[in-house]
Structures are given as C-alpha cells and as structure tokens.
Design a protein around this motif. Structure first.
Motif, PDB file in Angstrom:
ATOM      1  N   ASP A  86      -3.174 -42.960  67.829  1.00  0.00           N
ATOM      2  CA  ASP A  86      -4.347 -43.200  67.056  1.00  0.00           C
ATOM      3  C   ASP A  86      -5.616 -43.745  68.161  1.00  0.00           C
ATOM      4  O   ASP A  86      -5.346 -45.087  68.707  1.00  0.00           O
ATOM      5  CB  ASP A  86      -4.175 -44.237  65.983  1.00  0.00           C
ATOM      6  N   PRO A  87      -6.755 -43.037  68.091  1.00  0.00           N
ATOM      7  CA  PRO A  87      -7.528 -43.766  69.868  1.00  0.00           C
ATOM      8  C   PRO A  87      -8.176 -45.334  69.398  1.00  0.00           C
ATOM      9  O   PRO A  87      -8.987 -45.846  70.245  1.00  0.00           O
ATOM     10  CB  PRO A  87      -8.777 -42.849  69.532  1.00  0.00           C
ATOM     11  N   GLY A  88      -8.298 -45.541  67.976  1.00  0.00           N
ATOM     12  CA  GLY A  88      -9.638 -46.284  67.966  1.00  0.00           C
ATOM     13  C   GLY A  88      -8.274 -47.621  67.621  1.00  0.00           C
ATOM     14  O   GLY A  88      -8.711 -48.688  67.598  1.00  0.00           O
ATOM     15  N   THR A  89      -7.074 -47.217  68.758  1.00  0.00           N
ATOM     16  CA  THR A  89      -6.013 -49.114  68.325  1.00  0.00           C
ATOM     17  C   THR A  89      -5.643 -49.096  69.548  1.00  0.00           C
ATOM     18  O   THR A  89      -5.550 -48.451  70.391  1.00  0.00           O
ATOM     19  CB  THR A  89      -5.601 -49.426  67.282  1.00  0.00           C
ATOM     20  N   THR A  90      -5.454 -50.045  70.042  1.00  0.00           N
ATOM     21  CA  THR A  90      -5.038 -50.896  71.411  1.00  0.00           C
ATOM     22  C   THR A  90      -3.858 -50.165  71.349  1.00  0.00           C
ATOM     23  O   THR A  90      -2.611 -50.719  72.096  1.00  0.00           O
ATOM     24  CB  THR A  90      -5.517 -52.457  71.707  1.00  0.00           C
ATOM     25  N   VAL A  91      -2.789 -50.805  69.668  1.00  0.00           N
ATOM     26  CA  VAL A  91      -1.331 -50.554  69.612  1.00  0.00           C
ATOM     27  C   VAL A  91      -1.494 -48.957  70.051  1.00  0.00           C
ATOM     28  O   VAL A  91      -1.998 -48.631  69.555  1.00  0.00           O
ATOM     29  CB  VAL A  91      -1.439 -50.925  68.271  1.00  0.00           C
ATOM     30  N   PRO A  92       0.082 -49.036  70.480  1.00  0.00           N
ATOM     31  CA  PRO A  92       0.611 -47.418  70.551  1.00  0.00           C
ATOM     32  C   PRO A  92       0.722 -47.373  68.904  1.00  0.00           C
ATOM     33  O   PRO A  92       2.359 -48.092  68.715  1.00  0.00           O
ATOM     34  CB  PRO A  92       1.531 -47.086  71.398  1.00  0.00           C
ATOM     35  N   GLN A  93       0.300 -46.317  68.602  1.00  0.00           N
ATOM     36  CA  GLN A  93       0.480 -46.035  67.877  1.00  0.00           C
ATOM     37  C   GLN A  93      -0.165 -44.647  66.260  1.00  0.00           C
ATOM     38  O   GLN A  93      -1.138 -44.568  67.185  1.00  0.00           O
ATOM     39  CB  GLN A  93       0.172 -47.071  65.975  1.00  0.00           C
ATOM     40  N   THR A  94       0.267 -43.953  65.775  1.00  0.00           N
ATOM     41  CA  THR A  94      -0.283 -43.015  64.774  1.00  0.00           C
ATOM     42  C   THR A  94      -1.509 -43.775  63.584  1.00  0.00           C
ATOM     43  O   THR A  94      -1.657 -44.434  64.336  1.00  0.00           O
ATOM     44  CB  THR A  94       0.748 -42.214  64.419  1.00  0.00           C
ATOM     45  N   ARG A  95      -2.134 -42.851  63.958  1.00  0.00           N
ATOM     46  CA  ARG A  95      -3.472 -42.748  62.410  1.00  0.00           C
ATOM     47  C   ARG A  95      -2.712 -42.941  61.481  1.00  0.00           C
ATOM     48  O   ARG A  95      -1.244 -42.746  61.254  1.00  0.00           O
ATOM     49  CB  ARG A  95      -4.103 -41.402  62.441  1.00  0.00           C
ATOM     50  N   ARG A 137       4.828 -47.056  64.342  1.00  0.00           N
ATOM     51  CA  ARG A 137       4.258 -47.775  65.500  1.00  0.00           C
ATOM     52  C   ARG A 137       5.001 -47.239  67.036  1.00  0.00           C
ATOM     53  O   ARG A 137       6.165 -47.188  66.527  1.00  0.00           O
ATOM     54  CB  ARG A 137       4.455 -49.312  65.416  1.00  0.00           C
ATOM     55  N   ALA A 138       4.253 -47.708  67.514  1.00  0.00           N
ATOM     56  CA  ALA A 138       5.793 -47.060  69.155  1.00  0.00           C
ATOM     57  C   ALA A 138       6.833 -48.062  69.163  1.00  0.00           C
ATOM     58  O   ALA A 138       7.032 -49.061  68.859  1.00  0.00           O
ATOM     59  CB  ALA A 138       4.612 -47.303  70.426  1.00  0.00           C
ATOM     60  N   ASP A 139       7.776 -47.471  69.695  1.00  0.00           N
ATOM     61  CA  ASP A 139       9.220 -48.540  69.023  1.00  0.00           C
ATOM     62  C   ASP A 139       9.841 -48.389  67.926  1.00  0.00           C
ATOM     63  O   ASP A 139      10.605 -49.132  68.007  1.00  0.00           O
ATOM     64  CB  ASP A 139       9.475 -49.615  70.945  1.00  0.00           C
ATOM     65  N   TRP A 140       9.328 -47.837  67.747  1.00  0.00           N
ATOM     66  CA  TRP A 140       9.824 -48.041  65.877  1.00  0.00           C
ATOM     67  C   TRP A 140      10.616 -46.822  65.336  1.00  0.00           C
ATOM     68  O   TRP A 140      10.988 -46.116  65.412  1.00  0.00           O
ATOM     69  CB  TRP A 140       8.578 -47.614  64.867  1.00  0.00           C
ATOM     70  N   ASN A 141      12.076 -48.040  65.035  1.00  0.00           N
ATOM     71  CA  ASN A 141      13.111 -47.025  65.268  1.00  0.00           C
ATOM     72  C   ASN A 141      14.244 -48.117  64.001  1.00  0.00           C
ATOM     73  O   ASN A 141      14.821 -49.169  64.132  1.00  0.00           O
ATOM     74  CB  ASN A 141      14.046 -46.714  66.810  1.00  0.00           C
ATOM     75  N   PRO A 142      14.421 -48.016  62.394  1.00  0.00           N
ATOM     76  CA  PRO A 142      15.140 -48.798  61.354  1.00  0.00           C
ATOM     77  C   PRO A 142      16.184 -48.406  61.699  1.00  0.00           C
ATOM     78  O   PRO A 142      16.869 -49.999  61.079  1.00  0.00           O
ATOM     79  CB  PRO A 142      13.860 -48.195  60.609  1.00  0.00           C
ATOM     80  N   ALA A 143      17.200 -47.548  62.501  1.00  0.00           N
ATOM     81  CA  ALA A 143      17.877 -47.082  62.897  1.00  0.00           C
ATOM     82  C   ALA A 143      19.224 -46.961  60.834  1.00  0.00           C
ATOM     83  O   ALA A 143      19.906 -47.715  61.163  1.00  0.00           O
ATOM     84  CB  ALA A 143      18.892 -47.861  63.706  1.00  0.00           C
ATOM     85  N   TYR A 144      18.400 -46.126  60.026  1.00  0.00           N
ATOM     86  CA  TYR A 144      19.069 -47.018  59.154  1.00  0.00           C
ATOM     87  C   TYR A 144      20.780 -45.699  58.855  1.00  0.00           C
ATOM     88  O   TYR A 144      21.174 -46.054  58.100  1.00  0.00           O
ATOM     89  CB  TYR A 144      17.937 -46.164  57.790  1.00  0.00           C
ATOM     90  N   GLY A 155      15.986 -37.457  70.794  1.00  0.00           N
ATOM     91  CA  GLY A 155      14.940 -37.455  69.358  1.00  0.00           C
ATOM     92  C   GLY A 155      14.965 -38.991  68.970  1.00  0.00           C
ATOM     93  O   GLY A 155      13.192 -38.796  69.360  1.00  0.00           O
ATOM     94  N   THR A 156      15.234 -39.349  69.404  1.00  0.00           N
ATOM     95  CA  THR A 156      14.336 -41.027  69.469  1.00  0.00           C
ATOM     96  C   THR A 156      13.093 -40.941  70.813  1.00  0.00           C
ATOM     97  O   THR A 156      12.049 -41.745  70.289  1.00  0.00           O
ATOM     98  CB  THR A 156      15.149 -42.826  69.654  1.00  0.00           C
ATOM     99  N   SER A 157      14.333 -40.788  71.762  1.00  0.00           N
ATOM    100  CA  SER A 157      12.723 -40.649  72.824  1.00  0.00           C
ATOM    101  C   SER A 157      11.603 -40.168  72.974  1.00  0.00           C
ATOM    102  O   SER A 157      10.126 -40.111  72.887  1.00  0.00           O
ATOM    103  CB  SER A 157      13.571 -40.537  74.132  1.00  0.00           C
ATOM    104  N   LEU A 158      11.899 -38.955  72.546  1.00  0.00           N
ATOM    105  CA  LEU A 158      11.209 -37.749  71.737  1.00  0.00           C
ATOM    106  C   LEU A 158       9.476 -38.740  70.825  1.00  0.00           C
ATOM    107  O   LEU A 158       8.631 -38.190  70.583  1.00  0.00           O
ATOM    108  CB  LEU A 158      11.735 -36.397  71.266  1.00  0.00           C
ATOM    109  N   ALA A 159      10.784 -38.787  69.785  1.00  0.00           N
ATOM    110  CA  ALA A 159       9.443 -39.617  68.676  1.00  0.00           C
ATOM    111  C   ALA A 159       8.509 -40.490  69.882  1.00  0.00           C
ATOM    112  O   ALA A 159       7.180 -40.505  69.001  1.00  0.00           O
ATOM    113  CB  ALA A 159      10.399 -40.013  67.635  1.00  0.00           C
ATOM    114  N   ASN A 160       8.973 -41.811  70.550  1.00  0.00           N
ATOM    115  CA  ASN A 160       7.997 -42.377  70.763  1.00  0.00           C
ATOM    116  C   ASN A 160       7.042 -41.748  71.677  1.00  0.00           C
ATOM    117  O   ASN A 160       6.198 -42.174  72.082  1.00  0.00           O
ATOM    118  CB  ASN A 160       9.275 -43.361  72.358  1.00  0.00           C
TER     119      ASN A 160
END
Lengths: 311, 365
Positions: free
Chosen positions: B185-194, B285-292, B171-176
């Motif tokens: 988000d096509p509007g930013t250079t950082v890989p992240q969602t809208r 954001r890509a690779d975000w995983n707080p591991a709560y 799931g962690t990999s799939l989320a990434n």
C-alpha cells in the motif's frame, strides 16, 4: 565488484557455509537413522530446539562449550525418549506426535527463554577453533575448512562412521531390516521395538547436538525459534540421501552455501530483499527434487508402527 | 479388494460412516475427550507453577476470555472460520492418504492474493461479486501452488511430505515478497497491503462481531465430510488412501485423483486465507504468519478425519488460542505458552485414544 570476490570474502563465505551446514548435517544424519529404522521423525525440529536451549543453558552456566554440547544432546535425547515411548513402544501416529512435540518444544523453549534471558540476552564468547596445521595454510579453503571448532571435524568423521555402521555391522543391518521388513527382523529373534528405540534416541542425541551447535557456535546465543526449520531441512536431506550418510554431507554443504550466501549478500549490501534470498535453499531443494526426486526411495515400513502378529 | 492389509490410515479412513452412533457412544466419546483435556490442563498447570504463574488464574482468564465473555466467545467463533477451511482441506488430503503439510504456505498465498484483489475489485463491481472473485482468485492461486508437489507425487512418486514442506517455506517467503514489493500500500509507511474497508468485508452475523465466514467454514467442512463419506468420488479417494495399489488395480486413475486431492486441499487452504483477510483482518501485514496449519493437522487426526468431530476440535483450538492470547497480556505469560498447552492436549488425547482402543479390544476378545 572486485571486493565481492576477493579471497577474504570467498573464505568468509565458505566458513559461513560450513557453520550453517553442521546443524543440518547432524539433523540429517539423525533423521536418516530414524527413517532407516522405519520411524518418520517429524519431532526432530523440537529435538533441535531442546538441544539448542539446553545446550546454551549448559554452556552459559558452566562456561564450557563441551558441557553445553553434552546438555544439548541430552535435551534432544529427552524429547526423543517421549517420541520413542509414544510412537515406537505403543505405536501412536508418528506425524501427530512429531508435530505435537515440535509445537510443544517451540512453545516451551520460548517460554523459558522469556523468563530467563529475555531481559539480558546473554551471549557466549566466540567459540575456539582448532587449527589443522599445513592444511589451514591453503588459500581460501584453508581458513574456511580447517580453522573450525573441533566438533565440526567430529561431525564430518561421524559421516564416515555411520557409513561404516550401516554397511559393515550387525546393528546397521538390524536398522535396515527394522525399516524395510520389521517382521523378518522379529523372526530373526531381534527386538524391533528395541532397534527402533535405539535409532530414535540416537536421532535425538544428534539433533540435540545440532541444535546446541546452532546456538553455541553458530549464533552464540539462544533466541526463540532459533532452528527456523533446520529440523525440517534435516528430514529433506535424509529423504534425498537414500540412506547414504555421505549424501547427507553433500546436501548439507549445498544448503550451507545457500544460507551463507544469504548472509554474505546482505553484508555485501547487494540490494535484493532478504525474503528472496531466503527462498534460495528451498528453491534449490525443489529443483533437486524435480531432477532427482524419482530416485528418492524410502524404507517400506516407514511410518508404520510395528505390532507383532499384525497383518 | 483387501482393505484390511493396508497400513496406517486405512483403519480410520474407511470406517467413515459411523453416523448411527448411539447416545451412549456419544457420551463415551465426550468423556474420552474432556477427561484427557482436563489431564492436559493439570500437566500444563505444573509448567505454569514452575515459572511462577498461578495456573488457576491463567485458566480462569482462558475460560473467561475464550469462552464465557460475550466478546471472547465471538472472537473464538470468528477465529474458527479459517481453521475450519484448513481442517476441511486436510480431511480430503488425509483421507486420500496424502500428507499435505504445506497448508501454511497455501494459506498465506491465498491470504495475500485475496488482500491484493479485494480492495481493487470492490471499486469496479458490486461488493458481493468482488468478494466472490477474491475468494476465487485466492483459491486458484493456492491450487496452482500445490501443482508441483501434486505432479511430483502423481507421476514421479516423490514423497509429498518433503515437497509440501519445502513449498510452505517458499510460499511464506513469496507471500512476504508480494506484500513488500508488489502489493504494498503506497499510502502507509508500514509494509502492508491496501486495507479493505470494514463495510466491504464479509458481513457480521446479526448484532455480533462474529464473521459470517464462520458459516462458510462450517458449510465447507460439512460438505467435505459428506462428499468424502457419501459420494462415489469420496469413496474413490478413500480407496486411494487405503491402498493405492489396489486402487490402480480396480481401475481408478490414481494420478488424476492425486492431483484433484492436492487441488481441493490447497484450494480450501487458500480459501482459509481469504476468509481470514476478507472477513477479519482486512489487509496482510509483512511477516504476518499465524501458522494455523501446524496445529490443525494433529487436531484433524484426533478427530479421525471426521468432519463433525473436527469442528469440535477446531472450537477447542480457538478457545485455547483466543483465551491464551488475552491471558498472556494480563498475566505476563508469553503467548508461546498456548503452543505448549495445545501440544500437551494433543499428546494426552492421542494417548487416551490408545488406552481406550486397547480397553475396548480386550473387552471384545
């Protein structure tokens, strides 16, 4: 595409597979022993991290890989001692303590790394390999399987050694009984707590050794969270292997191939995102579980602390 | 039905209705919680000393930033929202004797789907309906993700510890993958969602920065607690947890209940992801995983799977993690120390409970 399947590439792939498989093998063998004796050892990830860190420290300051393996195993045993004390002797919940130990060791090793190595990131020289004559001349598999560090051969030999212990020795029977029917073992006059403690400490030593191998031979350095779930994979291998060490070896090799494929495909420049490739080994396990899961059997008393006279 | 013979969780699983606790009992429990925490702080303080950091200064920051500063306590309460949902999901699973250790994967997939759907949905429907739909989607996705372990456990008897662990790695990999390739988000250079605009996120409480997700989380865990302790459905689940064989013999549809438990547990984990995104983060954001998830599991155990006690432990976790984050920035101690601290707190609390249990038993005898 011819370059991809050249002899050199295949050989490198296999070599990488073995390197990736050894820590998993050691962790899986260790976990197997704990589980056989009825202790679900979720702290194994923490034991591997302790082994990786102390193994690296030992090898780095002494300059001897073997001393590194020794300190790594000692680190694993130290964590296992806490686990044995808390979960075997006084019977605290194995999952709580296991997770707590893993969290703690993740934090502690990362913390120590930060203060010690985070500015220099020192590396160890490449590990020496022991070449086995004749066999290493076989094309493709020769250089991959028979030009490895001595500890690799020892780890494989351990598979057979443990198979012997489980099937032919009193200790093996005791371990089995401690996991399946601890009360019967107790009645037979053998200390359940001691038997389980032996198992947990052995797990610690093997996991620590696996961690030390990962850091010293596999990577040549220690970075925080270096095990990246290898301990959890060890738990899976142990559960799938149904108490047979040889199946841990096969499982570890399968995982090793998947992990090695990940790196190899990146090196070969195949345009698949790393995240997808990283899913491969886990996908492989899930498929194995769907296909063979029904046959995974666990000791009856797994996870239950033994208390004499308790119903 | 002999519940007493059932191993492990049974003892705590069935004595759920301890509602009539006297004031003395509450005081006792409070002491038995605060004492060990103090002891843990001392032990962790020795580690700080060993690496050359003043422990008093460190704890001072943790308390100041996590508890006593207005901004800090607001952050702490905000952090509680996802943790409460996770804890609620774990209570259901653990009381039913199922080890859902896959919370992090379910959490992340819930977070990613909520982050992907919310910014799109707010453009075509009223904000409240959009948020509601995003919550629903996150929940359904997380539930679906738990279906494989649930089916394997229900019909094949495959141990769910391995399957949920594997599914959490997947799931962690799939989320990434989803963040980087599908919902990027096509509007930013950082890989992240809208990014969900701040005004469309969950409202904040009154004049503070506390997310109203906190109320949702509290509601979730209290409802779960009441369902597990006061309803027939909850009793069925507890029987399954205490002794699955007895449950079969008393005519319960154990496979169906197993799937229900996984679905509820994973659904709540998915909601935890959604409430963190829709309430606080706004995007993934890509690779975000707080591991709560991994830290919440032992906390739920120490709370003996009691919803109200779990709220207390979640609060403690939040104070430590928010306070630890700012103390890390100020004193140059990496954030990893929070992990060490949490781990020591958990171990000492478990030990204290053992000692307390032994003491009260020897008094009875």
């Amino acid at each position: 595409m011819t370059g991809l399947f050249s002899e050199v590439f295949l050989s490198a792939l296999l070599f990488g597979a073995v390197t990736a498989a050894i820590p998993l093998l050691l962790a899986g063998l260790g976990e197997q022993m704990s589980e056989k004796a009825g202790v679900l050892n979720i702290g194994i990830e923490g034991m591997m991290l302790a082994g990786a860190y102390l193994g690296f420290v030992g090898a780095f300051y002494s300059g001897s890989l073997w001393l590194g393996f020794l300190t790594g195993a000692a680190g694993g045993v130290a964590v296992a001692l806490v686990m044995a004390l808390l979960c075997v002797r006084i019977g605290l919940n194995q999952i709580v303590i296991g997770i707590a130990l893993t969290l703690g060791l993740e934090g502690l090793t990362a913390l120590l790394h930060h203060f010690q190595f985070s500015r220099s990131y020192p590396r160890l020289p490449a590990a020496e390999v022991t070449v086995i004559p004749l066999l290493s001349d076989i094309p493709v598999i020769g250089p991959a399987l028979f030009k490895q560090h001595l500890i690799v051969y020892l780890a494989v030999a351990l598979v057979f050694g443990m198979g012997y212990v489980y099937r032919r020795t009193q200790l093996g029977l005791n371990l089995q009984a401690a996991g399946d029917k601890p009360a019967a073992l107790d009645v037979a006059g053998i200390d359940v707590v001691r038997t389980r403690t032996v198992a947990v400490l052995t797990t610690g030593a093997l996991a620590g050794l696996g961690g030390a191998y990962l850091a010293n031979v596999g990577a040549g350095l220690f970075i925080p969270f270096i095990t990246n779930g290898a301990g959890f994979l060890g738990i899976v291998l142990a559960m799938l292997a149904r108490g047979r060490p040889i199946w841990v070896l096969f499982g570890a090799l399968l995982f090793g191939v998947c992990l090695s494929l990940t790196t190899a495909m990146q090196v070969a420049g195949i345009n698949i995102p790393t995240d997808i490739i990283q899913m491969l080994p886990f996908l492989a396990v899930m498929i194995m579980l769907v296909l063979f899961g029904r046959r995974a059997s666990l000791p009856a008393a797994l996870g239950i602390p033994y208390e004499r006279g308790a119903r | 039905m002999s519940i007493d013979t059932a191993p492990t969780v049974s003892a705590t699983a069935l004595d759920a209705t301890s509602g009539a606790a006297t004031r003395r009992d509450i005081l006792h429990r409070l002491l038995m919680t605060l004492g060990p925490i103090l002891a843990a702080l001392v032990i962790a303080g020795c580690i700080l000393l060993a690496v050359g950091v003043d422990p008093l200064a460190y704890y001072g920051y943790v308390l100041e930033k996590g508890l006593f500063s207005p901004l800090g306590i607001q952050q702490t309460l905000t952090r509680m929202a996802p943790l409460l949902f996770l804890a609620a999901g774990l209570i259901v699973a653990f009381r039913a004797g199922m080890w859902n250790l896959g919370g992090d994967g379910q959490f992340l997939l819930g977070a990613v789907t909520a982050a992907a759907s919310a910014p799109v949905l707010v453009q075509i429907m009223p904000a409240w309906l959009a948020l509601f739909c995003s919550f629903l989607i996150a929940m359904v996705v997380a539930m679906t993700w738990s279906l494989v372990p649930a089916l394997l456990r229900a019909y094949q008897g495959v141990n769910e510890i391995i399957t949920t662990l594997m599914m959490t790695f997947l799931g962690t990999s799939l989320a990434n993958v989803l963040v980087k390739l599908v919902f990027r988000d096509p509007g930013t250079t950082v890989p992240q969602t809208r990014t969900l605009p701040v005004e469309d996120r969950l409202p904040r409480l009154f004049e503070t920065t506390i997310t109203s997700g906190l109320l949702l989380g509290l509601a979730a865990i209290i409802i779960v607690h009441l369902v597990m302790t006061r309803t027939a459905f909850g009793l069925k689940l507890r029987i399954v947890g205490a002794n699955p064989r007895a449950a079969v013999h008393s005519g319960l549809g154990v496979p169906g209940l197993t799937i229900a438990v996984f679905a509820i547990s994973a659904g709540l984990a998915g909601l935890a992801g959604a409430v963190d995104i829709i309430g606080v983060q706004g995007n993934v954001r890509a690779d975000w995983n707080p591991a709560y998830g991994l830290a919440v599991i032992p906390a739920v155990f120490l709370a003996r799977m009691n919803g109200f006690a779990a709220i207390g432990f979640v609060f403690l976790l939040s104070v430590l993690s928010i306070g630890g984050e700012s103390a890390a920035r100020r004193l140059g101690v990496p954030n990893h120390f929070t992990l060490v601290l949490v781990s020591i707190v958990l171990i000492v609390l478990a030990l204290a409970e053992y000692v307390d249990h032994r003491y009260s038993q020897s008094r009875k005898a």
